[in-house]
Design a protein around this motif. Sequence first.
Motif, PDB file in Angstrom:
ATOM      1  N   ASP A 207       0.827  -1.208   0.000  1.00 12.46           N
ATOM      2  CA  ASP A 207       0.000   0.000   0.000  1.00 12.46           C
ATOM      3  C   ASP A 207       0.862   1.259   0.000  1.00 12.46           C
ATOM      4  O   ASP A 207       0.554   2.238  -0.695  1.00 12.46           O
ATOM      5  CB  ASP A 207      -0.939  -0.002   1.205  1.00 12.46           C
ATOM      6  CG  ASP A 207      -0.188  -0.089   2.537  1.00 12.46           C
ATOM      7  OD1 ASP A 207       0.708  -0.946   2.653  1.00 12.46           O
ATOM      8  OD2 ASP A 207      -0.497   0.704   3.450  1.00 12.46           O
ATOM      9  N   LYS A 208       1.968   1.243   0.764  1.00  9.55           N
ATOM     10  CA  LYS A 208       2.868   2.399   0.777  1.00  9.55           C
ATOM     11  C   LYS A 208       3.554   2.562  -0.582  1.00  9.55           C
ATOM     12  O   LYS A 208       3.781   3.693  -1.043  1.00  9.55           O
ATOM     13  CB  LYS A 208       3.921   2.239   1.882  1.00  9.55           C
ATOM     14  CG  LYS A 208       3.375   2.345   3.291  1.00  9.55           C
ATOM     15  CD  LYS A 208       4.513   2.278   4.301  1.00  9.55           C
ATOM     16  CE  LYS A 208       4.009   2.418   5.733  1.00  9.55           C
ATOM     17  NZ  LYS A 208       5.126   2.380   6.713  1.00  9.55           N
ATOM     18  N   ILE A 209       3.879   1.444  -1.194  1.00  4.57           N
ATOM     19  CA  ILE A 209       4.482   1.500  -2.531  1.00  4.57           C
ATOM     20  C   ILE A 209       3.501   2.119  -3.513  1.00  4.57           C
ATOM     21  O   ILE A 209       3.872   2.983  -4.327  1.00  4.57           O
ATOM     22  CB  ILE A 209       4.908   0.089  -2.988  1.00  4.57           C
ATOM     23  CG1 ILE A 209       6.030  -0.440  -2.098  1.00  4.57           C
ATOM     24  CG2 ILE A 209       5.357   0.110  -4.456  1.00  4.57           C
ATOM     25  CD1 ILE A 209       6.336  -1.904  -2.290  1.00  4.57           C
ATOM     26  N   MET A 210       2.240   1.701  -3.430  1.00 10.51           N
ATOM     27  CA  MET A 210       1.228   2.257  -4.338  1.00 10.51           C
ATOM     28  C   MET A 210       1.049   3.750  -4.105  1.00 10.51           C
ATOM     29  O   MET A 210       0.911   4.525  -5.058  1.00 10.51           O
ATOM     30  CB  MET A 210      -0.097   1.519  -4.161  1.00 10.51           C
ATOM     31  CG  MET A 210      -0.097   0.077  -4.658  1.00 10.51           C
ATOM     32  SD  MET A 210       0.322  -0.093  -6.409  1.00 10.51           S
ATOM     33  CE  MET A 210      -0.958   0.901  -7.173  1.00 10.51           C
ATOM     34  N   ASP A 211       1.041   4.186  -2.850  1.00 15.23           N
ATOM     35  CA  ASP A 211       0.930   5.619  -2.563  1.00 15.23           C
ATOM     36  C   ASP A 211       2.084   6.384  -3.195  1.00 15.23           C
ATOM     37  O   ASP A 211       1.900   7.463  -3.765  1.00 15.23           O
ATOM     38  CB  ASP A 211       0.928   5.855  -1.045  1.00 15.23           C
ATOM     39  CG  ASP A 211      -0.390   5.463  -0.384  1.00 15.23           C
ATOM     40  OD1 ASP A 211      -1.414   5.367  -1.094  1.00 15.23           O
ATOM     41  OD2 ASP A 211      -0.383   5.228   0.842  1.00 15.23           O
ATOM     42  N   THR A 212       3.297   5.826  -3.090  1.00 16.57           N
ATOM     43  CA  THR A 212       4.479   6.479  -3.668  1.00 16.57           C
ATOM     44  C   THR A 212       4.374   6.540  -5.185  1.00 16.57           C
ATOM     45  O   THR A 212       4.642   7.587  -5.802  1.00 16.57           O
ATOM     46  CB  THR A 212       5.758   5.723  -3.258  1.00 16.57           C
ATOM     47  OG1 THR A 212       5.866   5.722  -1.839  1.00 16.57           O
ATOM     48  CG2 THR A 212       7.000   6.373  -3.856  1.00 16.57           C
ATOM     49  N   LEU A 213       3.968   5.440  -5.808  1.00 15.77           N
ATOM     50  CA  LEU A 213       3.849   5.415  -7.261  1.00 15.77           C
ATOM     51  C   LEU A 213       2.788   6.394  -7.752  1.00 15.77           C
ATOM     52  O   LEU A 213       2.957   7.021  -8.812  1.00 15.77           O
ATOM     53  CB  LEU A 213       3.510   4.001  -7.735  1.00 15.77           C
ATOM     54  CG  LEU A 213       4.605   2.939  -7.539  1.00 15.77           C
ATOM     55  CD1 LEU A 213       4.091   1.565  -7.944  1.00 15.77           C
ATOM     56  CD2 LEU A 213       5.854   3.291  -8.324  1.00 15.77           C
ATOM     57  N   MET A 214       1.709   6.540  -6.998  1.00 17.51           N
ATOM     58  CA  MET A 214       0.640   7.452  -7.414  1.00 17.51           C
ATOM     59  C   MET A 214       1.107   8.905  -7.422  1.00 17.51           C
ATOM     60  O   MET A 214       0.509   9.748  -8.099  1.00 17.51           O
ATOM     61  CB  MET A 214      -0.579   7.284  -6.507  1.00 17.51           C
ATOM     62  CG  MET A 214      -1.309   5.968  -6.735  1.00 17.51           C
ATOM     63  SD  MET A 214      -2.722   5.709  -5.631  1.00 17.51           S
ATOM     64  CE  MET A 214      -3.892   6.901  -6.297  1.00 17.51           C
ATOM     65  N   ASN A 215       2.166   9.213  -6.668  1.00 20.30           N
ATOM     66  CA  ASN A 215       2.703  10.572  -6.640  1.00 20.30           C
ATOM     67  C   ASN A 215       3.943  10.739  -7.508  1.00 20.30           C
ATOM     68  O   ASN A 215       4.558  11.807  -7.503  1.00 20.30           O
ATOM     69  CB  ASN A 215       3.035  10.957  -5.190  1.00 20.30           C
ATOM     70  CG  ASN A 215       1.791  11.128  -4.338  1.00 20.30           C
ATOM     71  OD1 ASN A 215       0.848  11.781  -4.754  1.00 20.30           O
ATOM     72  ND2 ASN A 215       1.770  10.531  -3.157  1.00 20.30           N
ATOM     73  N   TYR A 216       4.305   9.682  -8.244  1.00 18.79           N
ATOM     74  CA  TYR A 216       5.508   9.748  -9.069  1.00 18.79           C
ATOM     75  C   TYR A 216       5.213  10.531 -10.347  1.00 18.79           C
ATOM     76  O   TYR A 216       4.100  10.484 -10.886  1.00 18.79           O
ATOM     77  CB  TYR A 216       6.008   8.347  -9.405  1.00 18.79           C
ATOM     78  CG  TYR A 216       7.461   8.315  -9.805  1.00 18.79           C
ATOM     79  CD1 TYR A 216       8.453   8.413  -8.843  1.00 18.79           C
ATOM     80  CD2 TYR A 216       7.836   8.213 -11.138  1.00 18.79           C
ATOM     81  CE1 TYR A 216       9.795   8.403  -9.198  1.00 18.79           C
ATOM     82  CE2 TYR A 216       9.172   8.197 -11.498  1.00 18.79           C
ATOM     83  CZ  TYR A 216      10.148   8.295 -10.532  1.00 18.79           C
ATOM     84  OH  TYR A 216      11.462   8.293 -10.886  1.00 18.79           O
ATOM     85  N   HIS A 217       6.225  11.222 -10.851  1.00 18.76           N
ATOM     86  CA  HIS A 217       5.991  12.184 -11.931  1.00 18.76           C
ATOM     87  C   HIS A 217       5.658  11.548 -13.271  1.00 18.76           C
ATOM     88  O   HIS A 217       4.889  12.103 -14.053  1.00 18.76           O
ATOM     89  CB  HIS A 217       7.189  13.125 -12.081  1.00 18.76           C
ATOM     90  CG  HIS A 217       8.488  12.426 -12.321  1.00 18.76           C
ATOM     91  ND1 HIS A 217       9.287  11.989 -11.281  1.00 18.76           N
ATOM     92  CD2 HIS A 217       9.138  12.084 -13.458  1.00 18.76           C
ATOM     93  CE1 HIS A 217      10.371  11.421 -11.776  1.00 18.76           C
ATOM     94  NE2 HIS A 217      10.314  11.460 -13.096  1.00 18.76           N
TER      95      HIS A 217
END
Length: 652
Positions: A207-217
């Motif tokens: 879930d934390k990985i998905m949150d990070t990917l969702m904010n990736y440029h």
Amino acid sequence: MDQNELKYLRLLARNYPTIAKTATEITNLEAILNLPKGTEHFLSDIHGEYSAFEQVLRNGSGVVKRKIRDCFSEEMSDSEINTLATLVYYPEQKIDLLLEEVTDPCAFYKDTLFRLVELCQYVSSKYTRSKVRKAMPEDFAYILEELLHENYNEDDKKLYYEEILESIIELDRAKEFIAALSKLIQRLVVDHLHVVGDVYDRGPYPDKIMDTLMNYHSLDFQWGNHDMLWMGAAAGSEVCLANVVRISARYLNLDILEDSYGISLRPLALFADAVYGDDPCEFFQPKNEEGLEYSNAEITQIARMHKAISIIQFKLEGPIIDRHPEFAMESRKVLDFIDYERGEINLKGKTYPLLDQNFPTIDPENPYALTKEEAEIIQKLVASFKNCERLQKHILFLYSKGSMFLTYNGNLLYHGCIPLNSDGSFMELELHGKKYAGKDLFVQFEQIAREGYFRNAGTKEKEYALDVTWYLWTGPVSSLFGKSEMTTFERYFVADKATHHEEKNPYYKMRNEPETCDMILKEFGLETCGHIINGHTPVKEGKGESPIKANGKMLVIDGGFSPAYHKTTGLAGYTLLFNSYGLQLASHQPFTSTEEAIKNETDILSTRQVIEMEIERKRVRDTDNGQELVRQAEELKQLLNAYRKGYLNEHR
């Protein structure tokens, strides 16, 4: 001029209403085409290991440290380079530790800021000012633009720049500015990220990985088999959901469901205690690969839940196999092969004793029927998965950014395999009454996977699509699975390990041959000078296996982030970089912890291997995006011609 062409140019003229604006945009596009190609970063098989993923993402698989060496190797020691690199990776955490060691904070701030500005200038030099401006944090955008695009060697401006930095320090904004510069550097060293499948399962924090990917440029995603399982569960597939819960229980990872996504497992726990309260569930003891601390009571309850959901899963599989004879999975209706009185199972003509003979919820006359209690548990779980806002947000992101395969800048990316027959031809599978193979099969799989999520509940189309979604997890012609069968039941209930064997698709041997890779590249419309980027299977480097196959045509980049695979691989896997100079494979040693990385500056040790070096440095013009810019420039030239010949009037 053709009327349709003129009509299109009128629409284009709304954005470029004058000769001057049109000519300016053409000049801008043609300048961009000559910039160096941006760096692409490839990751695969992250499997919930957030800390290691975050470190690799922040350091760009070693790109950040290499840029620091390019700038400062003659004036900084290796120790100082490591310190600056760690500061760039973790600015908020590292800055406080560094301040404890200095006697003059102002001098430290000034020196650090000058170095970070110089490094930021270097990494931003391959981009347009506009692109760099858009990447800047809003709070410091004006100051950053002033500092990054001016010449420090000009005497009349030097005092001006120094005054800016001194003001930042005096106003107690140095920490924030260092963090802003560091994040801008991280943002600029990698232009685009490819995730070649499997964020979910095994590790604790997908879930934390998905949150990070969702904010990736900028990124894309090729779905993995574990991702597909979660996608099916979120879409309402009972059997996919049962698999998700079973795997989470097997690897002591139920927290991802209960804590991260707020999905209650209490009904399953109560049911498991009631039905299996006297059962030791010896063969369903969860794997504690990371040495987590659990009480005996907790382990016992998880083992009961593990067995309960496993039996439910085996029951749910039977009706799907019956509905789809084209799946050719009759051998996986294992509950039909059990002699419940004798405690034996007949598999492929041979009889084996069952390790566990306690099946209180199975009716031998109708083994695939759920009990009333089992049906209620599944209904509650389906509702919880479908109504979990955070999970649905993550899965929608997978659909919006993801696909079964991708062709990008001459490379083919996919997770798993291209299903092949033993003679090297593409395997066929019947879908919707028609047989598909090769690229067409991938296209159909993707379309059906999307229907499984977006079709209305209760329709035949949705039911069919969800059945195929489960097939993608476990079917013999699934590109994501790549094996003849999934022997989950045998691993739990049969001691003879020969029954556990899952025959790999012939692809996994044939992918070593350049001819096979050429055939695959052509099938997907690419030149044979391209490369296949393949995730899914850990590379057993410790046993001499190489991730570089078929004379460099195929690169296997299972990231090996999960500690469970480290004994198999002999290292923590691979990532790939594709910049303007060529392709580089990075092999990584296991990551310890974020705290260790910040305090002791223990970066992930990486070894880089050049796969292919460009004779001439690649430019934006040589990329897929560059070809789109070429098309736009040509259309603008047509508009400019229309203005000059009087077909269109300028609008000032």
